[in-house]
Design a protein around this motif. Structure first.
Motif, short mmCIF file in Angstrom:
data_model
loop_
_atom_site.label_atom_id
_atom_site.label_comp_id
_atom_site.label_asym_id
_atom_site.label_seq_id
_atom_site.Cartn_x
_atom_site.Cartn_y
_atom_site.Cartn_z
N SER A 134 0.83 -1.20 0.00
CA SER A 134 0.00 0.00 0.00
C SER A 134 0.86 1.25 0.00
CB SER A 134 -0.94 0.00 1.21
OG SER A 134 -0.21 -0.04 2.43
N ARG A 135 2.00 1.22 0.70
CA ARG A 135 2.91 2.38 0.70
C ARG A 135 3.57 2.56 -0.67
NH1 ARG A 135 4.17 4.07 5.89
NH2 ARG A 135 2.51 3.35 7.28
N LEU A 136 3.94 1.44 -1.28
CA LEU A 136 4.52 1.51 -2.62
C LEU A 136 3.51 2.07 -3.62
CD1 LEU A 136 6.53 -1.80 -3.18
CD2 LEU A 136 7.43 0.52 -3.30
N THR A 137 2.27 1.61 -3.51
CA THR A 137 1.23 2.08 -4.42
C THR A 137 1.06 3.59 -4.30
OG1 THR A 137 0.07 -0.04 -4.35
CG2 THR A 137 -1.21 1.89 -5.02
N ASP A 138 1.00 4.09 -3.08
CA ASP A 138 0.86 5.54 -2.87
C ASP A 138 2.05 6.29 -3.45
OD1 ASP A 138 -1.53 5.11 -1.59
OD2 ASP A 138 -0.72 5.31 0.44
N PHE A 139 3.24 5.76 -3.24
CA PHE A 139 4.46 6.40 -3.75
C PHE A 139 4.46 6.45 -5.27
CE2 PHE A 139 8.78 5.83 -5.44
CZ PHE A 139 9.40 6.97 -4.94
N PHE A 140 4.20 5.31 -5.91
CA PHE A 140 4.21 5.26 -7.37
C PHE A 140 3.10 6.11 -7.96
CE2 PHE A 140 6.26 0.86 -6.89
CZ PHE A 140 7.53 1.37 -7.12
N GLN A 141 1.96 6.16 -7.29
CA GLN A 141 0.84 6.97 -7.76
C GLN A 141 1.23 8.46 -7.77
OE1 GLN A 141 -2.50 7.16 -5.06
NE2 GLN A 141 -3.98 7.16 -6.75
N LYS A 142 1.89 8.89 -6.72
CA LYS A 142 2.32 10.29 -6.65
C LYS A 142 3.39 10.61 -7.69
CE LYS A 142 1.25 10.74 -1.74
NZ LYS A 142 1.80 10.80 -0.35
N GLN A 143 4.15 9.57 -8.10
CA GLN A 143 5.16 9.75 -9.13
C GLN A 143 4.57 9.77 -10.54
OE1 GLN A 143 8.68 10.03 -8.62
NE2 GLN A 143 8.04 10.35 -6.50
N GLY A 144 3.27 9.50 -10.63
CA GLY A 144 2.59 9.54 -11.93
C GLY A 144 2.62 8.23 -12.70
N HIS A 145 3.00 7.12 -12.06
CA HIS A 145 3.04 5.83 -12.74
C HIS A 145 1.66 5.17 -12.74
CE1 HIS A 145 7.31 6.37 -12.74
NE2 HIS A 145 7.42 6.26 -11.43
N GLU A 146 1.49 4.18 -13.63
CA GLU A 146 0.28 3.37 -13.67
C GLU A 146 0.53 2.10 -12.86
OE1 GLU A 146 -2.65 4.04 -15.13
OE2 GLU A 146 -1.96 6.00 -15.84
N ILE A 147 -0.37 1.80 -11.91
CA ILE A 147 -0.18 0.66 -11.02
C ILE A 147 -1.30 -0.35 -11.24
CG2 ILE A 147 0.10 -0.10 -8.64
CD1 ILE A 147 0.40 3.54 -9.16
N TYR A 148 -0.92 -1.61 -11.35
CA TYR A 148 -1.88 -2.71 -11.49
C TYR A 148 -1.68 -3.65 -10.31
CZ TYR A 148 -2.15 -0.82 -16.18
OH TYR A 148 -2.31 0.03 -17.24
N TRP A 193 20.66 -9.45 17.80
CA TRP A 193 20.71 -8.31 16.88
C TRP A 193 19.35 -8.04 16.27
CZ3 TRP A 193 24.52 -4.99 16.85
CH2 TRP A 193 25.82 -5.40 17.22
N MET A 194 19.07 -6.76 16.08
CA MET A 194 17.86 -6.32 15.37
C MET A 194 18.30 -5.48 14.16
SD MET A 194 15.43 -5.32 18.63
CE MET A 194 13.98 -5.03 17.60
N SER A 195 18.17 -6.07 13.00
CA SER A 195 18.53 -5.38 11.76
C SER A 195 17.25 -4.73 11.22
CB SER A 195 19.12 -6.37 10.75
OG SER A 195 20.34 -6.88 11.24
N TRP A 196 17.14 -3.45 11.41
CA TRP A 196 15.91 -2.70 11.20
C TRP A 196 16.03 -1.79 9.97
CZ3 TRP A 196 16.49 2.54 11.01
CH2 TRP A 196 17.71 3.02 11.48
N ILE A 197 14.89 -1.23 9.52
CA ILE A 197 14.88 -0.25 8.45
C ILE A 197 13.57 0.54 8.55
CG2 ILE A 197 13.91 -1.90 6.79
CD1 ILE A 197 15.52 -0.41 4.59
N HIS A 198 13.64 1.84 8.34
CA HIS A 198 12.44 2.68 8.34
C HIS A 198 11.63 2.41 7.07
CE1 HIS A 198 9.93 6.30 8.20
NE2 HIS A 198 10.25 6.54 9.47
N ILE A 199 10.31 2.45 7.16
CA ILE A 199 9.46 2.16 6.01
C ILE A 199 9.76 3.09 4.83
CG2 ILE A 199 7.61 3.60 6.98
CD1 ILE A 199 7.19 0.50 4.69
N ASP A 200 10.12 4.34 5.10
CA ASP A 200 10.44 5.25 4.00
C ASP A 200 11.68 4.80 3.23
OD1 ASP A 200 8.29 6.78 4.77
OD2 ASP A 200 9.47 8.45 5.58
N ASP A 201 12.63 4.18 3.93
CA ASP A 201 13.81 3.65 3.25
C ASP A 201 13.50 2.37 2.50
OD1 ASP A 201 16.06 5.42 3.51
OD2 ASP A 201 16.02 5.05 5.66
N VAL A 202 12.50 1.61 2.95
CA VAL A 202 12.07 0.45 2.17
C VAL A 202 11.57 0.91 0.81
CG1 VAL A 202 10.32 -1.38 1.99
CG2 VAL A 202 11.50 -0.99 4.16
N ILE A 203 10.72 1.93 0.82
CA ILE A 203 10.17 2.44 -0.44
C ILE A 203 11.28 3.06 -1.29
CG2 ILE A 203 8.48 3.98 -1.46
CD1 ILE A 203 7.41 1.60 0.31
#
Length: 301
Positions: A14-28, A198-208
């Motif tokens: 859902s985060r990827l979809t929002d990101f790509f939508q704002k970039q003007g891409h077509e998402i299926y 160990w906890m190898s973490w990443i922020h959701i914004d960096d995932v996108i």
């Protein structure tokens, strides 16, 4: 670009979809029930995994294929039946995803398939990078290994294939962090077990950001660790979280109690691995939140 996503309505999707939508891409987005989803501009919902559904007939000129589908690891105690469901859901969706790619009139440029740092197994001493070739031997490692092998079949049809090995993804409302933060909010936070894991973490914004980076760098293929460059031991992760939340860090959760409550799934909180994002760094990705304090402050302030 025209982007096809399986698992597009989940946490990452859902985060990827929002990101790509704002970039003007077509998402299926591939879904079992297209009718239940609300309209979004430049987003189409395509039926799949139902009898007689042929999503490839509704698709053309797809540039990017992203597969995030599969039963959540946190969807219940790991009984034998649940473990079979976790594995089979990934195999079935990945095989169908590759079949769809193969049936498209034009070959997609890149295939990104989800995986996890669980591939490496667990360790308190080793450092794992994408050059680590041998996988672990526990359930998670075995799932990731066979999942990646299945996804690699896309290379046989000429599609650049990437396995995104996700670490612990930090977000205020979804993923593991709300569960980790809850004891702190109740004034009962502290290390889990001995706190040395160990906890190898990443922020959701960096995932996108990292997935977008992968799409635009044609030299990236194979496994890519989606983790921040500064993993933390559980006890230190907790101390940083307590500082950001301004809550105490004092009450230890005994290992035996967590194993009793969670069973085999306790591996998710009691064991870990130090995973370094070597490929992202070597190809020039700039982390938005390279340190845990920065990431947690962004989330909670």
């Amino acid at each position: 670009m025209r982007i096809l996503i399986a698992g597009g309505t989940g946490f990452i999707g859902s985060r990827l979809t929002d990101f790509f939508q704002k970039q003007g891409h077509e998402i299926y987005i591939l879904t079992r029930d297209p009718q239940k989803h609300d309209y979004k501009e430049r987003v189409s919902y395509i039926e799949w995994l139902n009898p007689h559904s042929q999503p490839e007939t509704e698709l053309e000129n797809i540039d990017v294929c992203i597969n995030l589908a599969g039963t959540s690891l946190n969807s219940g105690r790991w009984t034998d039946a649940k473990k079979q469901q976790i594995l089979e859901s990934r195999m079935i969706t990945t095989r169908e995803f590759i079949r769809i790619m193969n049936a498209l009139p034009e070959t997609p440029k890149v295939h990104i398939n989800a995986s996890a740092i669980g591939y490496y197994g667990t360790s308190q001493d080793a450092t794992f990078t994408e050059e680590t070739m041998i996988s672990g031997h526990d359930f998670l490692a075995e799932v990731c290994s066979v999942w990646e092998q299945e996804a690699q079949e896309a290379e046989s049809i000429g599609v650049r294939t990437v396995f995104t090995r996700f670490g612990i993804i930090l977000d205020k409302h979804e993923g593991a962090l709300p569960q980790i933060a809850l004891p702190y909010k109740l004034m009962a936070g502290g290390p889990l077990g001995n706190g040395e894991q160990w906890m190898s973490w990443i922020h959701i914004d960096d995932v996108i950001g990292a997935i977008d980076h992968i799409i635009h760098h044609e030299d990236i293929s194979g496994p890519v660790n989606l983790t921040a460059p500064t993993p933390q031991r559980n006890k230190d992760f907790g101390k940083t979280l307590s500082q950001v939340l301004v809550k105490p860090h004092w009450l230890k959760a005994p290992s035996f109690a967590l194993r009793t409550i969670l069973g085999e799934m306790s591996i998710l909180v009691l064991k870990g691995q130090y995973v370094y994002p070597q490929k992202l760094e070597s190809t020039g990705y700039q982390f938005k939140y390279p340190t845990l304090h920065e990431a947690l402050e962004k989330i909670y302030t």
